[in-house]
Design a protein around this motif. Structure first.
Motif, PDB file in Angstrom:
ATOM      1  N   SER A 142       7.218  -0.057  -8.910  1.00 58.52           N
ATOM      2  CA  SER A 142       6.708   0.306  -7.591  1.00 58.52           C
ATOM      3  C   SER A 142       7.808   0.672  -6.597  1.00 58.52           C
ATOM      4  CB  SER A 142       5.888  -0.859  -7.021  1.00 58.52           C
ATOM      5  OG  SER A 142       6.698  -2.007  -6.893  1.00 58.52           O
ATOM      6  N   THR A 143       9.090   0.570  -6.989  1.00 56.97           N
ATOM      7  CA  THR A 143      10.197   0.899  -6.097  1.00 56.97           C
ATOM      8  C   THR A 143      10.186   2.390  -5.783  1.00 56.97           C
ATOM      9  OG1 THR A 143      11.525  -0.869  -7.036  1.00 56.97           O
ATOM     10  CG2 THR A 143      12.707   0.824  -5.812  1.00 56.97           C
ATOM     11  N   LYS A 144      10.287   2.710  -4.503  1.00 56.16           N
ATOM     12  CA  LYS A 144      10.288   4.122  -4.101  1.00 56.16           C
ATOM     13  C   LYS A 144      11.708   4.665  -4.119  1.00 56.16           C
ATOM     14  CE  LYS A 144       6.206   3.608  -1.325  1.00 56.16           C
ATOM     15  NZ  LYS A 144       5.571   3.715  -0.042  1.00 56.16           N
ATOM     16  N   GLY A 145      11.832   5.947  -4.362  1.00 59.41           N
ATOM     17  CA  GLY A 145      13.134   6.600  -4.361  1.00 59.41           C
ATOM     18  C   GLY A 145      13.704   6.708  -5.761  1.00 59.41           C
ATOM     19  N   ALA A 146      14.919   7.228  -5.842  1.00 58.34           N
ATOM     20  CA  ALA A 146      15.590   7.423  -7.120  1.00 58.34           C
ATOM     21  C   ALA A 146      16.223   6.112  -7.561  1.00 58.34           C
ATOM     22  CB  ALA A 146      16.652   8.512  -7.001  1.00 58.34           C
ATOM     23  N   THR A 147      15.752   5.569  -8.672  1.00 60.38           N
ATOM     24  CA  THR A 147      16.294   4.321  -9.190  1.00 60.38           C
ATOM     25  C   THR A 147      17.314   4.604 -10.286  1.00 60.38           C
ATOM     26  OG1 THR A 147      14.443   4.156 -10.715  1.00 60.38           O
ATOM     27  CG2 THR A 147      14.257   2.941  -8.655  1.00 60.38           C
ATOM     28  N   LEU A 148      18.418   3.873 -10.262  1.00 61.73           N
ATOM     29  CA  LEU A 148      19.468   4.018 -11.257  1.00 61.73           C
ATOM     30  C   LEU A 148      19.675   2.696 -11.977  1.00 61.73           C
ATOM     31  CD1 LEU A 148      22.152   5.947  -9.173  1.00 61.73           C
ATOM     32  CD2 LEU A 148      20.550   6.911 -10.821  1.00 61.73           C
ATOM     33  N   ALA A 167      11.298   0.069 -13.483  1.00 62.44           N
ATOM     34  CA  ALA A 167      11.371   1.512 -13.265  1.00 62.44           C
ATOM     35  C   ALA A 167      12.413   2.104 -14.208  1.00 62.44           C
ATOM     36  CB  ALA A 167      11.747   1.795 -11.818  1.00 62.44           C
ATOM     37  N   GLU A 168      12.250   3.378 -14.549  1.00 62.98           N
ATOM     38  CA  GLU A 168      13.226   4.074 -15.387  1.00 62.98           C
ATOM     39  C   GLU A 168      14.356   4.614 -14.531  1.00 62.98           C
ATOM     40  OE1 GLU A 168      11.428   7.316 -17.459  1.00 62.98           O
ATOM     41  OE2 GLU A 168      10.764   6.061 -19.098  1.00 62.98           O
ATOM     42  N   CYS A 169      15.567   4.636 -15.089  1.00 64.77           N
ATOM     43  CA  CYS A 169      16.701   5.284 -14.438  1.00 64.77           C
ATOM     44  C   CYS A 169      16.426   6.781 -14.407  1.00 64.77           C
ATOM     45  CB  CYS A 169      17.976   4.990 -15.223  1.00 64.77           C
ATOM     46  SG  CYS A 169      19.437   5.844 -14.597  1.00 64.77           S
ATOM     47  N   LEU A 177      18.518   9.133 -14.348  1.00 64.80           N
ATOM     48  CA  LEU A 177      19.513   9.906 -15.087  1.00 64.80           C
ATOM     49  C   LEU A 177      19.424   9.702 -16.601  1.00 64.80           C
ATOM     50  CD1 LEU A 177      22.619   9.364 -12.771  1.00 64.80           C
ATOM     51  CD2 LEU A 177      21.051  11.312 -12.838  1.00 64.80           C
ATOM     52  N   CYS A 178      19.335   8.448 -17.051  1.00 64.28           N
ATOM     53  CA  CYS A 178      19.366   8.194 -18.497  1.00 64.28           C
ATOM     54  C   CYS A 178      18.059   7.630 -19.050  1.00 64.28           C
ATOM     55  CB  CYS A 178      20.514   7.247 -18.835  1.00 64.28           C
ATOM     56  SG  CYS A 178      20.262   5.552 -18.260  1.00 64.28           S
ATOM     57  N   ARG A 179      17.111   7.343 -18.189  1.00 65.98           N
ATOM     58  CA  ARG A 179      15.788   6.844 -18.541  1.00 65.98           C
ATOM     59  C   ARG A 179      15.795   5.423 -19.117  1.00 65.98           C
ATOM     60  NH1 ARG A 179      11.981  10.850 -17.961  1.00 65.98           N
ATOM     61  NH2 ARG A 179      10.512   9.714 -19.246  1.00 65.98           N
ATOM     62  N   GLU A 180      16.906   4.705 -18.978  1.00 60.63           N
ATOM     63  CA  GLU A 180      16.961   3.295 -19.375  1.00 60.63           C
ATOM     64  C   GLU A 180      16.243   2.470 -18.310  1.00 60.63           C
ATOM     65  OE1 GLU A 180      18.331   1.693 -22.096  1.00 60.63           O
ATOM     66  OE2 GLU A 180      18.473   3.710 -22.912  1.00 60.63           O
ATOM     67  N   PRO A 181      15.772   1.269 -18.646  1.00 62.33           N
ATOM     68  CA  PRO A 181      15.136   0.429 -17.628  1.00 62.33           C
ATOM     69  C   PRO A 181      16.147   0.001 -16.567  1.00 62.33           C
ATOM     70  CG  PRO A 181      14.991  -0.583 -19.821  1.00 62.33           C
ATOM     71  CD  PRO A 181      15.743   0.683 -19.968  1.00 62.33           C
ATOM     72  N   THR A 182      15.703  -0.060 -15.338  1.00 57.03           N
ATOM     73  CA  THR A 182      16.551  -0.513 -14.240  1.00 57.03           C
ATOM     74  C   THR A 182      16.221  -1.958 -13.920  1.00 57.03           C
ATOM     75  OG1 THR A 182      14.986   0.104 -12.511  1.00 57.03           O
ATOM     76  CG2 THR A 182      16.512   1.829 -13.256  1.00 57.03           C
ATOM     77  N   GLU A 183      16.797  -2.477 -12.852  1.00 58.38           N
ATOM     78  CA  GLU A 183      16.509  -3.838 -12.398  1.00 58.38           C
ATOM     79  C   GLU A 183      15.408  -3.840 -11.347  1.00 58.38           C
ATOM     80  OE1 GLU A 183      20.383  -4.952 -11.044  1.00 58.38           O
ATOM     81  OE2 GLU A 183      20.907  -5.750 -12.994  1.00 58.38           O
ATOM     82  N   GLY A 241      15.334  -6.694  -3.838  1.00 54.68           N
ATOM     83  CA  GLY A 241      14.128  -6.062  -4.357  1.00 54.68           C
ATOM     84  C   GLY A 241      14.008  -6.122  -5.869  1.00 54.68           C
ATOM     85  N   ALA A 242      15.011  -6.658  -6.544  1.00 50.90           N
ATOM     86  CA  ALA A 242      14.947  -6.749  -7.999  1.00 50.90           C
ATOM     87  C   ALA A 242      13.953  -7.834  -8.399  1.00 50.90           C
ATOM     88  CB  ALA A 242      16.327  -7.069  -8.566  1.00 50.90           C
ATOM     89  N   THR A 243      13.316  -7.641  -9.544  1.00 52.12           N
ATOM     90  CA  THR A 243      12.322  -8.604 -10.014  1.00 52.12           C
ATOM     91  C   THR A 243      12.770  -9.218 -11.320  1.00 52.12           C
ATOM     92  OG1 THR A 243      11.115  -6.894 -11.196  1.00 52.12           O
ATOM     93  CG2 THR A 243      10.414  -7.352  -8.946  1.00 52.12           C
ATOM     94  N   GLU A 244      12.132 -10.304 -11.709  1.00 52.88           N
ATOM     95  CA  GLU A 244      12.487 -11.011 -12.931  1.00 52.88           C
ATOM     96  C   GLU A 244      11.867 -10.408 -14.178  1.00 52.88           C
ATOM     97  OE1 GLU A 244      14.651 -13.529 -13.449  1.00 52.88           O
ATOM     98  OE2 GLU A 244      15.218 -13.176 -11.386  1.00 52.88           O
TER      99      GLU A 244
END
Length: 67
Positions: A45-51, A31-33, A35-41, A23-26
């Motif tokens: 539009s990803t649902k749920g808690a992203t880290l 989405a923001e993490c 916990l730390c609000r850094e960008p994730t992979e 589900g990762a995009t290029e």
């Protein structure tokens, strides 16, 4: 006897693509993490808690040794 050699045998391989979760995009927007609000992979539009990878690794370490 055939003396043809394979010149590609000793070539240095190109860069290896980093492991990306399903589900990762290029490209952005990411989405923001949670916990730390850094960008994730993951895309926004990803649902749920992203880290982010760092927080995901730390969370895995915390939950693996809780016993």
């Amino acid at each position: 006897m055939d003396t043809d050699t394979d010149d590609t045998y000793c070539e240095t391989p190109g860069p290896i693509a980093p492991d990306r979760p399903a589900g990762a995009t290029e490209g952005p927007p990411y989405a923001e993490c949670v916990l730390c609000r850094e960008p994730t992979e993951y895309p926004e539009s990803t649902k749920g808690a992203t880290l982010c990878p760092v927080c995901a690794w730390q969370e895995a370490g915390r939950t693996a040794c809780s016993g």
